[in-house]
Design a protein around this motif. Structure first.
Motif, PDB file in Angstrom:
ATOM      1  N   UNK A  60      -1.552   3.487  -4.181  1.00 53.13           N
ATOM      2  CA  UNK A  60      -0.315   4.116  -3.727  1.00 53.13           C
ATOM      3  C   UNK A  60       0.371   3.241  -2.691  1.00 53.13           C
ATOM      4  N   UNK A  61      -0.384   2.805  -1.696  1.00 51.76           N
ATOM      5  CA  UNK A  61       0.165   1.963  -0.641  1.00 51.76           C
ATOM      6  C   UNK A  61       0.622   0.614  -1.190  1.00 51.76           C
ATOM      7  N   UNK A  62      -0.153   0.040  -2.109  1.00 51.99           N
ATOM      8  CA  UNK A  62       0.211  -1.250  -2.711  1.00 51.99           C
ATOM      9  C   UNK A  62       1.507  -1.129  -3.508  1.00 51.99           C
ATOM     10  N   UNK A  63       1.644  -0.058  -4.283  1.00 52.56           N
ATOM     11  CA  UNK A  63       2.868   0.159  -5.050  1.00 52.56           C
ATOM     12  C   UNK A  63       4.069   0.356  -4.158  1.00 52.56           C
ATOM     13  N   UNK A  64       3.878   1.129  -3.096  1.00 56.14           N
ATOM     14  CA  UNK A  64       4.965   1.346  -2.140  1.00 56.14           C
ATOM     15  C   UNK A  64       5.410   0.031  -1.524  1.00 56.14           C
ATOM     16  N   UNK A  65       4.444  -0.747  -1.071  1.00 52.44           N
ATOM     17  CA  UNK A  65       4.747  -2.020  -0.421  1.00 52.44           C
ATOM     18  C   UNK A  65       5.454  -2.977  -1.386  1.00 52.44           C
ATOM     19  N   UNK A  66       4.961  -3.072  -2.611  1.00 51.09           N
ATOM     20  CA  UNK A  66       5.588  -3.948  -3.609  1.00 51.09           C
ATOM     21  C   UNK A  66       7.035  -3.543  -3.866  1.00 51.09           C
ATOM     22  N   UNK A  67       7.276  -2.250  -4.029  1.00 53.39           N
ATOM     23  CA  UNK A  67       8.637  -1.779  -4.305  1.00 53.39           C
ATOM     24  C   UNK A  67       9.557  -2.002  -3.124  1.00 53.39           C
ATOM     25  N   UNK A  68       9.075  -1.763  -1.922  1.00 52.88           N
ATOM     26  CA  UNK A  68       9.904  -1.993  -0.737  1.00 52.88           C
ATOM     27  C   UNK A  68      10.325  -3.463  -0.633  1.00 52.88           C
ATOM     28  N   UNK A  69       9.376  -4.358  -0.826  1.00 52.22           N
ATOM     29  CA  UNK A  69       9.692  -5.796  -0.753  1.00 52.22           C
ATOM     30  C   UNK A  69      10.635  -6.177  -1.885  1.00 52.22           C
ATOM     31  N   UNK A  70      10.426  -5.602  -3.057  1.00 52.76           N
ATOM     32  CA  UNK A  70      11.319  -5.888  -4.186  1.00 52.76           C
ATOM     33  C   UNK A  70      12.741  -5.434  -3.878  1.00 52.76           C
ATOM     34  N   UNK A  71      12.891  -4.255  -3.300  1.00 52.53           N
ATOM     35  CA  UNK A  71      14.225  -3.752  -2.955  1.00 52.53           C
ATOM     36  C   UNK A  71      14.874  -4.598  -1.863  1.00 52.53           C
TER      37      UNK A  71
END
Length: 96
Positions: A60-71
């Motif tokens: 969950x945390x990894x997905x959140x972090x990846x999406x935030x950096x992508x955005x």
């Protein structure tokens, strides 16, 4: 990643604030390069999870972090994690 789409933080500091507010722990960026970032997650939440579960998941945390950096970067990202002891998690964000 869906959580990050709903709570877009816009800054690296915003990511840190979100992790604290969500009760996920204290996250700090430990290294930043053009195509890769490393983040360190620590705190009481990590210790409690590690004590309660033999191999806790941090997808969950990894997905959140990846999406935030992508955005924030407007580039594709993936994130992996490793827990090297029971008190911290290291996330590596790969940026295309």
């Amino acid at each position: 990643k869906e959580v990050a789409r709903q709570f877009y933080t816009k800054t690296l500091n915003g990511i840190q604030e979100f992790f604290l507010a969500a009760g996920w722990g204290d996250i700090q960026i430990s290294s930043q390069k053009e195509n890769k970032e490393s983040w360190l997650l620590t705190g009481e939440a990590i210790k409690i999870r590690s004590a309660a579960i033999d191999e806790p998941s941090y997808f969950l945390e990894a997905g959140f972090l990846a999406q935030e950096i992508q955005q924030q970067t407007h580039r594709g990202t993936e994130c992996s994690y490793q827990s090297d002891d029971k008190s911290r998690v290291i996330f590596t964000v790969y940026i295309d």
